[in-house]
Write a protein that holds these residues in place. Structure first.
Motif, PDB file in Angstrom:
ATOM      1  N   HIS A 168      -8.715  -8.507  -8.051  1.00  0.00           N
ATOM      2  CA  HIS A 168      -7.757  -8.727  -9.144  1.00  0.00           C
ATOM      3  C   HIS A 168      -6.611  -7.726  -9.062  1.00  0.00           C
ATOM      4  O   HIS A 168      -5.455  -8.081  -9.308  1.00  0.00           O
ATOM      5  N   ARG A 169      -6.916  -6.488  -8.729  1.00  0.00           N
ATOM      6  CA  ARG A 169      -5.862  -5.479  -8.606  1.00  0.00           C
ATOM      7  C   ARG A 169      -4.823  -5.903  -7.575  1.00  0.00           C
ATOM      8  O   ARG A 169      -3.610  -5.779  -7.793  1.00  0.00           O
ATOM      9  N   ASP A 170      -5.306  -6.433  -6.436  1.00  0.00           N
ATOM     10  CA  ASP A 170      -4.405  -6.848  -5.368  1.00  0.00           C
ATOM     11  C   ASP A 170      -3.488  -7.979  -5.824  1.00  0.00           C
ATOM     12  O   ASP A 170      -2.269  -7.939  -5.620  1.00  0.00           O
ATOM     13  N   ALA A 171      -4.085  -9.014  -6.444  1.00  0.00           N
ATOM     14  CA  ALA A 171      -3.296 -10.168  -6.874  1.00  0.00           C
ATOM     15  C   ALA A 171      -2.328  -9.805  -7.993  1.00  0.00           C
ATOM     16  O   ALA A 171      -1.186 -10.291  -8.028  1.00  0.00           O
ATOM     17  N   LEU A 172      -2.748  -8.942  -8.921  1.00  0.00           N
ATOM     18  CA  LEU A 172      -1.863  -8.522  -9.995  1.00  0.00           C
ATOM     19  C   LEU A 172      -0.692  -7.703  -9.469  1.00  0.00           C
ATOM     20  O   LEU A 172       0.437  -7.829  -9.956  1.00  0.00           O
ATOM     21  N   ALA A 173      -0.949  -6.852  -8.480  1.00  0.00           N
ATOM     22  CA  ALA A 173       0.134  -6.052  -7.907  1.00  0.00           C
ATOM     23  C   ALA A 173       1.221  -6.954  -7.330  1.00  0.00           C
ATOM     24  O   ALA A 173       2.418  -6.674  -7.468  1.00  0.00           O
ATOM     25  N   LEU A 174       0.817  -8.040  -6.683  1.00  0.00           N
ATOM     26  CA  LEU A 174       1.805  -8.980  -6.157  1.00  0.00           C
ATOM     27  C   LEU A 174       2.533  -9.701  -7.289  1.00  0.00           C
ATOM     28  O   LEU A 174       3.767  -9.755  -7.318  1.00  0.00           O
ATOM     29  N   THR A 296      -2.693  -9.344   0.663  1.00  0.00           N
ATOM     30  CA  THR A 296      -2.424 -10.201  -0.503  1.00  0.00           C
ATOM     31  C   THR A 296      -1.058 -10.857  -0.378  1.00  0.00           C
ATOM     32  O   THR A 296      -0.193 -10.723  -1.255  1.00  0.00           O
ATOM     33  N   LEU A 297      -0.879 -11.513   0.758  1.00  0.00           N
ATOM     34  CA  LEU A 297       0.268 -12.367   1.049  1.00  0.00           C
ATOM     35  C   LEU A 297       1.508 -11.599   1.461  1.00  0.00           C
ATOM     36  O   LEU A 297       1.907 -11.641   2.608  1.00  0.00           O
ATOM     37  N   PHE A 298       2.155 -10.884   0.529  1.00  0.00           N
ATOM     38  CA  PHE A 298       3.419 -10.214   0.842  1.00  0.00           C
ATOM     39  C   PHE A 298       3.237  -8.705   0.795  1.00  0.00           C
ATOM     40  O   PHE A 298       2.608  -8.172  -0.124  1.00  0.00           O
ATOM     41  N   ALA A 299       3.825  -8.029   1.785  1.00  0.00           N
ATOM     42  CA  ALA A 299       3.793  -6.567   1.808  1.00  0.00           C
ATOM     43  C   ALA A 299       5.196  -5.968   1.847  1.00  0.00           C
ATOM     44  O   ALA A 299       5.420  -4.874   1.346  1.00  0.00           O
ATOM     45  N   THR A 300       6.140  -6.683   2.470  1.00  0.00           N
ATOM     46  CA  THR A 300       7.528  -6.220   2.531  1.00  0.00           C
ATOM     47  C   THR A 300       8.458  -7.383   2.246  1.00  0.00           C
ATOM     48  O   THR A 300       8.066  -8.550   2.314  1.00  0.00           O
ATOM     49  N   ASP A 321       6.622  -2.845  -4.364  1.00  0.00           N
ATOM     50  CA  ASP A 321       6.449  -1.665  -5.216  1.00  0.00           C
ATOM     51  C   ASP A 321       5.167  -0.888  -4.920  1.00  0.00           C
ATOM     52  O   ASP A 321       5.193   0.332  -4.765  1.00  0.00           O
ATOM     53  N   GLY A 322       4.045  -1.591  -4.866  1.00  0.00           N
ATOM     54  CA  GLY A 322       2.764  -0.902  -4.736  1.00  0.00           C
ATOM     55  C   GLY A 322       2.305  -0.690  -3.312  1.00  0.00           C
ATOM     56  O   GLY A 322       1.177  -0.233  -3.094  1.00  0.00           O
ATOM     57  N   MET A 323       3.150  -1.012  -2.334  1.00  0.00           N
ATOM     58  CA  MET A 323       2.756  -0.937  -0.933  1.00  0.00           C
ATOM     59  C   MET A 323       3.436   0.243  -0.230  1.00  0.00           C
ATOM     60  O   MET A 323       4.500   0.696  -0.627  1.00  0.00           O
ATOM     61  N   ARG A 324       2.798   0.713   0.837  1.00  0.00           N
ATOM     62  CA  ARG A 324       3.373   1.752   1.696  1.00  0.00           C
ATOM     63  C   ARG A 324       3.259   1.291   3.144  1.00  0.00           C
ATOM     64  O   ARG A 324       2.213   0.744   3.540  1.00  0.00           O
ATOM     65  N   ALA A 325       4.305   1.492   3.909  1.00  0.00           N
ATOM     66  CA  ALA A 325       4.328   1.061   5.307  1.00  0.00           C
ATOM     67  C   ALA A 325       4.352   2.281   6.224  1.00  0.00           C
ATOM     68  O   ALA A 325       5.154   3.201   6.024  1.00  0.00           O
ATOM     69  N   HIS A 326       3.485   2.267   7.229  1.00  0.00           N
ATOM     70  CA  HIS A 326       3.440   3.337   8.219  1.00  0.00           C
ATOM     71  C   HIS A 326       3.603   2.724   9.608  1.00  0.00           C
ATOM     72  O   HIS A 326       2.865   1.802   9.972  1.00  0.00           O
ATOM     73  N   VAL A 327       4.559   3.240  10.376  1.00  0.00           N
ATOM     74  CA  VAL A 327       4.754   2.810  11.756  1.00  0.00           C
ATOM     75  C   VAL A 327       4.211   3.922  12.633  1.00  0.00           C
ATOM     76  O   VAL A 327       4.787   5.018  12.709  1.00  0.00           O
ATOM     77  N   LEU A 328       3.074   3.639  13.309  1.00  0.00           N
ATOM     78  CA  LEU A 328       2.296   4.696  13.952  1.00  0.00           C
ATOM     79  C   LEU A 328       2.073   4.420  15.437  1.00  0.00           C
ATOM     80  O   LEU A 328       2.109   3.265  15.887  1.00  0.00           O
ATOM     81  N   GLY A 347      -1.818   0.605   0.086  1.00  0.00           N
ATOM     82  CA  GLY A 347      -1.394   0.396  -1.289  1.00  0.00           C
ATOM     83  C   GLY A 347      -2.227  -0.636  -2.016  1.00  0.00           C
ATOM     84  O   GLY A 347      -3.283  -1.089  -1.547  1.00  0.00           O
ATOM     85  N   ALA A 348      -1.724  -1.069  -3.173  1.00  0.00           N
ATOM     86  CA  ALA A 348      -2.494  -1.922  -4.085  1.00  0.00           C
ATOM     87  C   ALA A 348      -2.794  -3.295  -3.514  1.00  0.00           C
ATOM     88  O   ALA A 348      -3.718  -3.968  -3.974  1.00  0.00           O
ATOM     89  N   GLY A 349      -2.038  -3.780  -2.542  1.00  0.00           N
ATOM     90  CA  GLY A 349      -2.269  -5.115  -2.015  1.00  0.00           C
ATOM     91  C   GLY A 349      -3.284  -5.201  -0.906  1.00  0.00           C
ATOM     92  O   GLY A 349      -3.611  -6.306  -0.453  1.00  0.00           O
ATOM     93  N   VAL A 350      -3.793  -4.084  -0.426  1.00  0.00           N
ATOM     94  CA  VAL A 350      -4.742  -4.109   0.685  1.00  0.00           C
ATOM     95  C   VAL A 350      -6.089  -4.631   0.187  1.00  0.00           C
ATOM     96  O   VAL A 350      -6.690  -4.072  -0.728  1.00  0.00           O
ATOM     97  N   ALA A 351      -6.552  -5.722   0.798  1.00  0.00           N
ATOM     98  CA  ALA A 351      -7.757  -6.403   0.341  1.00  0.00           C
ATOM     99  C   ALA A 351      -9.002  -5.534   0.525  1.00  0.00           C
ATOM    100  O   ALA A 351      -8.981  -4.495   1.205  1.00  0.00           O
TER     101      ALA A 351
END
Length: 603
Positions: A168-174, A296-300, A321-328, A347-351
């Motif tokens: 639910h947290r993931d879907a609500l964040a989206l 959860t579908l969209f990240a960027t 908003d609730g996501m963070r991107a790392h290029v490693l 972030g919040a969208g990671v399942a």
């Protein structure tokens, strides 16, 4: 206070706007109060059947108001919904249900004649008497942000679909992300199959924000369908896969007139297509979206507006908003701007992970060294770089995973299924791109057992294709099958995949020459088939889909038929009348008395 669950957020919205329209369909509308009460009744029915917290409840229905009621009811009962695609082969549907482990299936009257998976309890939502007698008040099941909201199965490299567990947290964040603010997402057209990730946006963004969910007709939308929906219902936004966006941009960008925003993604977005759409629709916003079921579908996302100048690529933008991107790099160290690295999303969208697949979960959902203790990030497998403007630009994949018509596909799943055919000794499935059309497709190359080699290669190909269709969804069935004496190998003895795709490039390169002057409507169709499919010629009885056609190419064919012959077609007609001769006969039957051109007579 922030709502911890989808059902509590919806209940709050329904209390705020009880008499506003929530769902629109061809036969009428549902207000928020009506939707809430119908979902409450079905939720009580599920609880009476013994549905437990987080238990998967399978949903197999047509796109309808009952579908929206069913999904909402499942979360109101504290369970998680398991959406099933009606176009999947029965064997795959049953396997997904078995893997999910639930005991209840929600379906409708329209699906009963198509064959249903075996479960302990089946509820036909639109005719179930027990549901109609159930209480209309909210069942009051407590919600938790980390409880499962849904399970969605995607392609797996071993031949086994894998279930992504989303909370639910993931879907609500989206649904509550600020990129949907501003009014452009007030009236959302639901066009995607609800068994795929896009339904998370199409369902929950409008319903949790007081907007309006408009249900499109079943099937892949064509330009005329989009135009009619926008005009009839005042649609403000629609999401189109990158492939469909390209088709609409090339064939009829004006079909998007009246929208405030078009979202697209799921594959590389052609910059020229963005330019054509914006030029034809001043004031429109095109929003590029990137993500996966695991995020959860969209990240960027990134926006393109008037004044856009097409470049070499369309960046996938910045995190939500609730996501963070790392290029490693391979040691999980950030790479400098402009250099290529693998993208990890946190972030919040990671399942939560993959259902009952701990090893695979540990491989893809890894500890986040840049976040709070105990948090994880998802290893996307995508190679990207940061542009000088700070945007993320997609480069390619670090593995064999590909996107086919917007669906994330593991060619290894098709290989695993085809390897079970009794006549196959070796099999390789690779992705190839048609040079003329840019369509990505799967191609299968088989080496047969000595006892199976015969003088009937066409019959062998038919047998392989039929075997694949019994277990695989349409987008995973290879478009081309080739029987070889041996698979090509590199000097190190490994499969040479580059050598396998060479014939396709030659085939596409030979196509595209100017068509000879046509003499009849049937020959017009044969020419259009060849042009759309990117092949040199097509016979009257050649099947569109056996030549590599798919639903997106069918939409392109429909547009060309309308331009050349003045006839309107729906996508299902191309599936049913898939040869030039059959389609010509259909056009003859449907020709208007006013003199619409006949497909079998001279134009």
């Amino acid at each position: 206070m922030t709502s911890p669950s989808l059902q509590e957020r919806f209940a709050r919205q329904a209390a705020l706007t009880p008499d506003e329209t929530a769902v629109v369909l061809a036969s009428g509308e549902l207000t928020y109060r009506e939707l809430d009460e119908r979902a409450n009744r079905l939720a009580h029915r599920l609880l009476d059947l013994g549905v437990r917290p987080e238990e998967p409840v399978a949903v197999l229905m047509e796109r309808s108001a009952e579908l929206v009621v069913a999904i909402l009811a499942v979360v109101k009962a504290g369970a998680c919904y398991l959406p099933l695609h009606s176009a999947y082969p029965p064997e795959r549907i049953q396997r997904i249900v078995d893997l999910g482990g639930g005991t209840v299936l929600l379906t409708d009257h329209a699906m009963r004649g198509r064959g249903l998976p075996a479960v302990e309890h089946t509820v036909v939502v639109d005719t179930d008497a027990a549901t109609s007698r159930a209480p209309a008040h909210d069942p009051g099941r407590p919600g938790h942000p980390l409880a499962l909201a849904y399970l969605m199965f995607t392609s797996g490299s071993t031949g086994e679909p894998k279930g992504v567990a989303v909370t639910h947290r993931d879907a609500l964040a989206l649904a509550l992300d600020s990129c949907w603010d501003g009014g452009a997402h007030e009236r959302v057209l639901m066009v995607a199959p609800y068994a795929f990730g896009m339904s998370t946006y199409e369902l929950w963004v409008p319903l949790l924000r007081g907007g309006r969910l408009v249900l499109a007709p079943e099937g892949q939308p064509t330009a005329p369908v989009l135009r009619k929906a926008v005009e009839a219902h005042g649609i403000t936004v629609v999401h189109l896969t990158a492939g469909l966006f390209r088709v609409i941009a090339e064939e009829d960008p004006g079909a998007l007139s009246g929208l405030r925003e078009v979202m697209t993604g799921g594959d590389r977005i052609p910059p020229a297509a963005v330019g054509r759409v914006l030029a034809a629709n001043p004031g429109l916003v095109v929003r590029a979206m990137y993500g996966s079921t695991e995020t959860t579908l969209f990240a960027t996302q990134s926006e393109m507006r008037d004044g856009y100048e097409p470049g070499d690529s369309v960046p996938v933008g910045r995190p939500l908003d609730g996501m963070r991107a790392h290029v490693l790099d391979e040691r999980l160290r950030p790479v400098p701007s402009g250099e290529t690295g693998e993208l990890y999303m946190a972030g919040a969208g990671v399942a939560r992970g993959y259902l009952a697949r701990p090893a695979l979960t540990a491989e893809r959902f890894v500890p986040d060294p840049f976040g709070p203790a105990g948090t994880r990030m998802y290893r996307t497998g995508d190679l990207v770089r940061h542009t000088p403007e700070g945007l993320i630009d997609f480069i390619g994949r670090s593995d064999s995973q590909v996107k086919i018509r917007g669906f994330r596909v593991e060619p290894g799943e098709a290989e695993a299924v085809l390897a079970r055919h009794p006549d196959v000794a070796q099999i390789a499935v690779v992705a190839e791109e048609a040079a003329r059309t840019g369509e990505r497709r799967l191609a299968a190359y088989a080496v047969l057992r000595p006892s199976a080699r015969s003088e009937d290669p066409a019959g062998t190909v038919d047998s392989l294709r039929a075997h694949a269709r019994r277990s695989l969804p349409d987008f995973l069935v290879p478009s081309r099958f080739t029987v070889l004496d041996a698979l090509p190998l590199t000097v190190n003895g490994k499969l040479d995949r580059r050598a396998l795709t060479a014939p396709a490039a030659a085939e596409d390169g030979s196509a595209g020459a100017a068509a000879p002057a046509v003499r009849s409507g049937l020959e017009v169709l044969r020419t259009l088939y060849a042009d759309v499919l990117g092949v040199e010629s097509v016979g009257p009885d050649d099947d569109f889909f056996e030549l590599g056609g798919n639903s997106l190419l069918a939409i392109r064919l429909i547009s060309r038929v309308q331009a050349e012959l003045g006839a309107e077609l729906a996508v299902p007609v191309v599936f049913d009348e898939s040869t030039p001769a059959a389609l010509a006969a259909h056009l003859d039957r449907e020709a208007s008395p006013a003199g619409a051109p006949s497909a079998s007579t001279s134009p």
